[in-house]
Each structure stands twice: as C-alpha cells, then as structure tokens.
Scaffold this active site. Structure first.
Site, PDB file in Angstrom:
ATOM      1  N   LYS A   1      32.363  32.786  33.205  1.00 26.38           N
ATOM      2  CA  LYS A   1      31.320  34.123  32.532  1.00 26.38           C
ATOM      3  C   LYS A   1      31.071  33.848  31.484  1.00 26.38           C
ATOM      4  CE  LYS A   1      32.915  38.484  30.615  1.00 26.38           C
ATOM      5  NZ  LYS A   1      33.109  39.475  30.442  1.00 26.38           N
TER       6      LYS A   1
ATOM      7  N   LYS B   1      31.316  50.580  25.168  1.00 28.24           N
ATOM      8  CA  LYS B   1      32.347  50.600  25.043  1.00 28.24           C
ATOM      9  C   LYS B   1      32.601  51.173  23.258  1.00 28.24           C
ATOM     10  CE  LYS B   1      33.673  45.576  26.325  1.00 28.24           C
ATOM     11  NZ  LYS B   1      35.022  46.126  26.864  1.00 28.24           N
TER      12      LYS B   1
ATOM     13  N   ASP C   1      31.604  48.625  32.600  1.00 28.43           N
ATOM     14  CA  ASP C   1      32.433  47.138  32.158  1.00 28.43           C
ATOM     15  C   ASP C   1      32.899  46.396  32.108  1.00 28.43           C
ATOM     16  OD1 ASP C   1      32.206  46.861  28.575  1.00 28.43           O
ATOM     17  OD2 ASP C   1      34.529  48.030  28.819  1.00 28.43           O
TER      18      ASP C   1
ATOM     19  N   GLU D   1      32.223  43.884  34.249  1.00 29.19           N
ATOM     20  CA  GLU D   1      30.733  43.605  34.674  1.00 29.19           C
ATOM     21  C   GLU D   1      30.905  41.794  35.007  1.00 29.19           C
ATOM     22  OE1 GLU D   1      31.452  43.967  31.315  1.00 29.19           O
ATOM     23  OE2 GLU D   1      31.521  41.573  30.380  1.00 29.19           O
TER      24      GLU D   1
ATOM     25  N   ARG E   1      33.420  39.954  36.436  1.00 29.21           N
ATOM     26  CA  ARG E   1      34.136  40.069  38.319  1.00 29.21           C
ATOM     27  C   ARG E   1      32.376  39.608  38.701  1.00 29.21           C
ATOM     28  NH1 ARG E   1      38.233  44.514  37.620  1.00 29.21           N
ATOM     29  NH2 ARG E   1      37.953  44.097  35.418  1.00 29.21           N
TER      30      ARG E   1
HETATM   31  N1  BES Z   1      34.834  41.554  28.189  1.00 28.92           N
HETATM   32  C1  BES Z   1      35.848  42.949  28.629  1.00 28.92           C
HETATM   33  C2  BES Z   1      37.428  42.179  28.447  1.00 28.92           C
HETATM   34  C3  BES Z   1      37.747  42.050  27.272  1.00 28.92           C
HETATM   35  C4  BES Z   1      37.644  43.093  26.999  1.00 28.92           C
HETATM   36  C5  BES Z   1      37.929  41.083  26.540  1.00 28.92           C
HETATM   37  C6  BES Z   1      38.400  43.027  25.023  1.00 28.92           C
HETATM   38  C7  BES Z   1      38.364  41.245  25.364  1.00 28.92           C
HETATM   39  C8  BES Z   1      39.276  41.892  24.372  1.00 28.92           C
HETATM   40  C9  BES Z   1      35.820  42.651  30.065  1.00 28.92           C
HETATM   41  O1  BES Z   1      34.453  42.884  30.650  1.00 28.92           O
HETATM   42  C10 BES Z   1      35.539  44.744  30.514  1.00 28.92           C
HETATM   43  O2  BES Z   1      35.283  44.988  29.450  1.00 28.92           O
HETATM   44  N2  BES Z   1      36.940  44.830  30.641  1.00 28.92           N
HETATM   45  C11 BES Z   1      37.364  45.989  30.944  1.00 28.92           C
HETATM   46  C12 BES Z   1      37.855  45.842  32.080  1.00 28.92           C
HETATM   47  C13 BES Z   1      38.127  47.564  32.458  1.00 28.92           C
HETATM   48  C14 BES Z   1      36.310  48.144  32.712  1.00 28.92           C
HETATM   49  C15 BES Z   1      38.684  47.709  34.327  1.00 28.92           C
HETATM   50  C16 BES Z   1      38.931  45.981  29.790  1.00 28.92           C
HETATM   51  O3  BES Z   1      39.651  45.206  30.003  1.00 28.92           O
HETATM   52  O4  BES Z   1      38.718  46.770  29.155  1.00 28.92           O
HETATM   53 ZN    ZN Z   2      32.799  41.541  29.767  1.00 29.51          ZN
HETATM   54 MN    MN Z   3      33.197  44.632  29.602  1.00 30.97          MN
END
Ligand code: BES
Ligand code: ZN
Ligand code: MN
Length: 484
Positions: free
Chosen positions: A253, A265, A335, A337, A339
């Site tokens: 990724k 965020k 968010d 994104e 996947r």
């Molecule tokens: N890059 C983030 C995951 C992440 C968050 C990694 C905080 C490390 C610290 C990913 O793109 C994301 O935002 N995932 C969301 C998914 C949700 C919207 C289902 C998450 O984990 O909140």
């Molecule tokens: Zn991310």
């Molecule tokens: Mn994200």
C-alpha cells in the site's frame, strides 16, 4: 555504516582499536584468563552484572584494554531475542559519546540467529533520519565490527551477510517512511523504485494515470482523483530463478498521505498518515535486500501509490466505482482507501501466475486496537495451501524477530460487506474492522494463494520515538530466503 564480521576472543577484541568495545556476556561462566575476561567474571560474581538480557555495566579505561570505553551487556541465554535487547540497550547507551568505531564481541560461542540479531539491533539502535534537517547530525558510528570467538561457520557467515543486506533494506524502508509527504510523493516513490533497478537482476516499470485508466483500475483511480499529485503504479521484478518459475508477488500500500478524503480524519496526529506508504516502503526495502543477496527466486513487487485528499474532484461517500476485476464497489467511507488501491493491484497480480501473493498495508486502526505495536496482523483463507503459507510467514516472522499473528477470515465476515447499490461496500458493518478489511481484499484474490499483512501498528512508532521501523522487511526477506 560498514559492518564487518571477525573472529576475535575477548582478549583479542580488547587489543583492537575502537571507541567503544561492547562485550556480550552470556550465562555460562567465563573461563578465559585474560584481564578483561577475569574482570567480567569478577563483576558477575559481585552481582554487578546481573544475568538478565539487556543489563549493562560500563567500564572506563580498564587496565590492559585498548578502547577507553567498555560496555558489558548481559545476553542471558544467548538466544536471538536476548541478544537483540542487549545490543539495542548497549548501542543506545554507547551512542551518547558519538563513537565512530565500535566493536561488539560475543564472550561465548554464538549461533547464526544470535549473530543476525546483533547486526539488525545495532543498526536499528544507531539509525538517524537526516534528509529534511538543515543541520543534520548523521549517525556517528562509521565502522561496526561484530566479533565471534570461534572461526565463523558457513551458517554464521551467511546469517551475517543476509542480516547486513536486510539492514540496507530496513534503512531504505525507514528513509521513505520517515520522509514527509511533500518529500515522498507517488512520483518520488517511483523514482526510488527506478533507482533499485540499478541493482543486478532488478527491473522496474512505472505506470501513470493514463495506463491505469486503460487497465480499468477504477477503484485505484477513484482514490487518486482528489489529489493534484498524479498516481503511480510501480512494477518491480527481481529475477533470480528460472524464467518460467512462478514468482512470489508482494503488493505494498503506497498512500503517501491519507487525509481520509471527504470522510476526513481528525486533526490530531494526522501527520502520522505520511506513514501510510510503509507497506510500499517495505516492498522497496525487500527488493533492496534481494538485490544485495541475489537469491535464486523470482519476486514481483507491485505498488499502487497516490494521495488520499479532500478536493472538489474527490470521490464522495456513496459513489460507486468499477474495479479492474469488474466488481463494483460502493465507497461508503473514503477513508477506507487502502483496500481500494490494493484491490486493483491484486487483480493486476493475476497476470504473473504467482506462486503466492502477499500484500502489506497500514490498513486499519483496528489492528492497533487488537495487537498493539508489537505484532502485525496476518490474514489468509483457511484451507491447506493457505494454512501452509500462513505458517511460512509466521515462522519467518519469529525467525527474524518481526512477529505476526493470524486472524480468522471467512463467509460470516463477508456478510458485513453487503451493499444495496454495488457488488461490495468498502466498509463493513460495525465490528471486526481489520477482518472485514481483509475480507474485502479476499474478494480479489480468488485466483491464487494469498496472504495479507496489516502493519498499521508495527510500521512506525508514535510519541517521542516517532519514526518508521522498517518492518516488515525482516519478515518478508526471511520468508523469501526460506523459499529458495
Ligand atoms: N491508513 C488508515 C489506517 C490507519 C489508521 C493506520 C491509524 C494507522 C493508524 C486507513 O486508510 C484507514 O483510515 N482505515 C480506516 C478504515 C475505516 C474507515 C473502516 C480506519 O482504520 O479507521
Ligand atoms: Zn490509509
Ligand atoms: Mn484511510
């Protein structure tokens, strides 16, 4: 930093010129009669160097010893994990005096795993990021000699060489992880990948927005459309095996910054979303290690890279896009994104008729809730071939001190991804967010054996020690070398 492996007893190491001599002392009593060994034995006897890995005792100008600073570091049972913690503590302590030349000597016989652990731990503890500082103070240590008391066996020499190559990979991954997003755009990441193609047996090809559109990567393109930075799709190949041998494909990724998009965020700690390309960085790092080791295996690296930004052109919650696989996706949360970019890369992976595909991603915050910062999440289907792949990855992680833990995956969780308006939703109903994320990816991996590593908790550290860790380069490199 240049690493050397030498055969030296404690007595001989004490006669070498260096700024600091670190002696790794195990549980077995020291029988050598030289002054330094005798001093160590008496410190042990007096209880001043407890037999617990990581305990230190500093000596200043001990008699008959050439280096003026000597650090004794207990390694207990001498196993890799103990050596790792002892070397980390000792190098961190030694750093204070800005040493240029460091010798680390094992007072007792050391096995291959202990030698590898010493190399990676010494590098980790002495690493410094400098790229965006105006008055950078680089790492002080220039030369590091690792000394073993008995003539190094071929296994020890190989472990040392592989560890040194892995360090080069870890440090490349740290460098790109640590760079701020304005110094690590998708274009710059692609340039870094092209730089790797200077190494023997490595080739690199980079696709841009037009090619990606032509391939039908509608999910990837949707994430990129809110950013002024053009997306890049990086294809790396390492050919060490026969031409017709099926490759292992690594998919990383490469979100160079994740604002969350329209599903924005919160501001606190958003800077850490520059690390959202650490999966990609781990693929670059693993190729760096492969380039140095030159093992007889074929590996393909795929990196979908873009920013996830909020903009007038950005994708909106509820938008439906068509992935390269033909499956349509309702983007309920912009968010989620990672996947979306990975699913198209996973479909692209089919063309290599892979022996196995492993994707590596900072995919879910929920993975940090589940596992904290010590352990990466591992996900695969549950059948014989996938159980075997999972076991290989878990074993490689243990071997390299870069551990993972397997989660369940399956139909029950797939239910959570249903959409009224598309084949799949990009987020699941509440609960098991790391698993539903993996489940989403699973829908794009049915044509080969596949595993997913969620490195959200392990790829970087927050707080005072904020910075990329270079993980899981050790796991991936070990996994690939074990396959040769
Ligand atoms: N890059 C983030 C995951 C992440 C968050 C990694 C905080 C490390 C610290 C990913 O793109 C994301 O935002 N995932 C969301 C998914 C949700 C919207 C289902 C998450 O984990 O909140
Ligand atoms: Zn991310
Ligand atoms: Mn994200």
């Amino acid at each position: 930093m240049d690493f050397q492996l030498k055969t030296l007893t404690v007595a001989r190491a004490a006669a070498e010129k260096s700024d600091v001599l670190i002696v790794l002392v195990g549980s077995a009593p020291l029988t050598a009669k030289d002054p330094l060994s005798a001093l160590i034995a008496s410190a042990r006897k007096a209880g001043d160097l407890p037999d617990k890995a990581g305990k230190l005792l500093a000596l200043y100008r001990p008699e008959t010893v050439v280096p003026s600073r000597v650090l004794l570091a207990a390694i207990g049972d001498g196993k890799a994990a103990s050596v790792r913690s002892a070397v980390s503590a000792a190098v961190a302590a030694a750093k204070a005096n800005g040493p240029k030349r460091v010798v680390i000597v094992f007072a007792q016989p050391a096995d291959a795993a202990a030698v590898a652990a010493a190399v990676t731990a010494a590098a980790d503890a002495s690493y410094v990021y400098t790229t965006t500082k105006s008055k950078a103070e680089p790492r002080s240590i220039r030369h590091l000699t690792l000394a073993v008391s008995e003539a190094a066996s071929p296994a020890v020499t190989k472990a040392f060489d592989d560890a040194r190559a892995t360090v080069a990979g870890i440090e490349l991954a740290k460098e790109w992880g640590n760079r701020p997003a304005n110094h690590a755009t998708p274009t710059l990441l692609a340039e870094a990948a092209k730089g790797l193609a200077k190494l023997p047996r490595i080739k690199c090809e980079v696709l841009g927005p037009k090619e990606v559109d032509k391939l039908g990567m509608g999910a990837f393109a949707a994430v990129a459309q809110g950013s002024a930075e053009p997306l890049r799709f990086i294809v790396l190949r390492y050919q060490g095996g026969a031409k017709d041998e099926a490759p292992v494909v690594l998919v990383g990724k490469g979100i160079t910054f994740d604002t969350g998009g329209v599903s924005l965020k919160p501001a606190a700690e958003m800077d850490e979303m520059k690390f959202d390309m650490c999966g990609a960085a781990s693929v670059l790092g693993t190729f760096r290690a492969l380039g140095a080791i030159q093992p007889a295996i074929n590996v393909v690296g795929l990196i979908p890279s873009c920013e996830n930004m909020n903009d007038g052109k950005a994708v909106k919650p509820g938008d439906v896009v068509t992935s390269m696989s033909g499956q349509t996706i309702e983007i309920l949360n912009t968010d989620a994104e990672g996947r979306l970019i990975l699913c198209d890369a996973l479909t692209y992976a089919e063309r290599f008729k892979p022996a196995a595909v492993v994707d590596i991603a900072t995919l879910t915050g929920a993975c940090i809730i589940a596992l904290g910062h010590h352990t990466s999440g591992l996900f695969t289907r549950h059948d014989e071939a996938h159980d075997a792949l999972a076991q290989e990855l878990l074993d490689a992680g243990k071997q390299a001190g870069d551990v993972a833990w397997r989660f369940p995956l399956g139909e029950n969780y797939n239910e959570q991804l249903k959409s009224n308006f598309a084949d799949l939703a990009n987020i699941g109903t509440p609960g098991a967010a790391s698993i539903t994320a993996a489940c989403f990816l699973e829908n794009f991996t049915r044509k080969y054996t596949w595993a997913h590593l969620d490195i959200a908790g392990t790829a970087w550290k927050s707080g005072a020690a904020k910075g990329a860790t270079g993980r899981p380069v050790p796991l991936l490199t070990t996994f690939l070398l074990n396959r040769v």
